[in-house]
Design a protein around this motif. Sequence first.
Motif, short mmCIF file in Angstrom:
data_model
loop_
_atom_site.label_atom_id
_atom_site.label_comp_id
_atom_site.label_asym_id
_atom_site.label_seq_id
_atom_site.Cartn_x
_atom_site.Cartn_y
_atom_site.Cartn_z
N PRO A 60 0.82 -1.23 0.00
CA PRO A 60 0.00 0.00 0.00
C PRO A 60 0.84 1.27 0.00
O PRO A 60 0.48 2.27 -0.64
CB PRO A 60 -0.82 -0.12 1.29
CG PRO A 60 -0.83 -1.57 1.62
CD PRO A 60 0.49 -2.09 1.15
N PRO A 133 -3.98 -8.48 -3.23
CA PRO A 133 -5.03 -7.78 -2.48
C PRO A 133 -6.29 -8.64 -2.36
O PRO A 133 -6.77 -9.18 -3.36
CB PRO A 133 -5.27 -6.52 -3.30
CG PRO A 133 -3.98 -6.29 -4.02
CD PRO A 133 -3.44 -7.66 -4.34
N LEU A 139 -9.72 -1.88 -3.44
CA LEU A 139 -8.39 -1.31 -3.65
C LEU A 139 -8.42 -0.33 -4.84
O LEU A 139 -7.84 0.76 -4.77
CB LEU A 139 -7.38 -2.41 -3.92
CG LEU A 139 -5.95 -1.94 -4.16
CD1 LEU A 139 -5.31 -1.44 -2.87
CD2 LEU A 139 -5.09 -3.05 -4.76
N THR A 143 -7.70 3.57 -4.61
CA THR A 143 -6.59 4.09 -5.41
C THR A 143 -7.02 5.30 -6.22
O THR A 143 -6.31 6.31 -6.29
CB THR A 143 -6.05 2.99 -6.35
OG1 THR A 143 -5.55 1.90 -5.57
CG2 THR A 143 -4.93 3.52 -7.23
N VAL A 208 -3.11 5.51 2.60
CA VAL A 208 -2.41 4.26 2.92
C VAL A 208 -3.26 3.41 3.86
O VAL A 208 -3.33 2.19 3.71
CB VAL A 208 -1.02 4.57 3.52
CG1 VAL A 208 -0.39 3.30 4.10
CG2 VAL A 208 -0.10 5.17 2.47
N LEU A 211 -5.90 1.83 1.74
CA LEU A 211 -5.34 0.78 0.89
C LEU A 211 -5.00 -0.46 1.72
O LEU A 211 -5.24 -1.59 1.28
CB LEU A 211 -4.10 1.31 0.18
CG LEU A 211 -4.32 2.45 -0.83
CD1 LEU A 211 -3.00 3.02 -1.31
CD2 LEU A 211 -5.15 1.97 -2.01
N GLN A 212 -4.44 -0.26 2.91
CA GLN A 212 -4.11 -1.41 3.77
C GLN A 212 -5.36 -2.20 4.13
O GLN A 212 -5.35 -3.43 4.13
CB GLN A 212 -3.42 -0.91 5.05
CG GLN A 212 -1.97 -0.52 4.86
CD GLN A 212 -1.32 -0.03 6.15
OE1 GLN A 212 -2.00 0.48 7.03
NE2 GLN A 212 -0.02 -0.15 6.24
N THR A 214 -8.16 -2.46 2.42
CA THR A 214 -8.69 -3.21 1.27
C THR A 214 -7.76 -4.35 0.87
O THR A 214 -8.21 -5.41 0.43
CB THR A 214 -8.93 -2.28 0.07
OG1 THR A 214 -7.71 -1.56 -0.22
CG2 THR A 214 -10.03 -1.29 0.35
N VAL A 215 -6.44 -4.14 1.02
CA VAL A 215 -5.49 -5.23 0.75
C VAL A 215 -5.78 -6.41 1.69
O VAL A 215 -5.69 -7.58 1.31
CB VAL A 215 -4.04 -4.74 0.92
CG1 VAL A 215 -3.06 -5.91 1.03
CG2 VAL A 215 -3.65 -3.85 -0.26
#
Length: 246
Positions: A60, A133, A139, A143, A208, A211-212, A214-215
């Motif tokens: 991420p 992911p 994600l 993004t 971030v 993103l973390q 969703t990963v």
Amino acid sequence: MSGMTRIFVHEWKLFFRDPTAAFFGFIFSPGLLMIFGLIPAFSVPDPALGGVRLLDLYVPIMIAIALATVAIVTLPATMTAYRERGILRKLSTTPVSPLHLLLAQLLVNLAVALASIAATILLGRFVHGIALPANPGGLLLMTVLLAVALFGVGLLICAVVPNSRMASGVGTVVYFPVMFFAGLWLPRDAMPDVLRTISDLTPVGAGVQALQDTVAGGWPPLGAVAVMACYAVVLIGLAAKIFRWD
């Protein structure tokens, strides 16, 4: 071929004639992840991080860095150079308006960032065994939202600085705090509470976090989404109000 398509193709070709922009746009983020993967301490599960490897936290972060690089460094330098050379003023007298050029620049830089992100994820998976992911749709959404917020930063720099040299300087000054709060040198999970709170209030820190989440297969908290959305609306609105074509 429409005017918008022609100018997009033209800007795409120009992007690759600048080796520095091409390097930082395509190679910087996946290259950094590969280098971090060579550090033994990054590949050992860490109980302090919930048993995950430090390297797993960096995908991420590299996505955010890829977006920030094109949005804050490449875009302002290119657009202010066009203004200095009178290209924007000349375009304003043709059927292809400066707005078309601005949109083409956004699309080119977003395409470059997405290609760099795809390379980062795939290299991380097949070279260092980082899991793909778990929520790819989420994600992608986060993004795009983070990209809009960071492009707002870049467009505001374009709007307030008079020339390309100053744009490069301001972009660099902004870029280093962005990398720090993204967690490049100290992952957000390892930051003290004060730094973590400050990071949460920045677009890249909130990005971030989103993103973390969703990963890992979930969805981000509404607070992180709201922070990115607020930066996007406010910064792009300010840039649109201040921006000069010549």
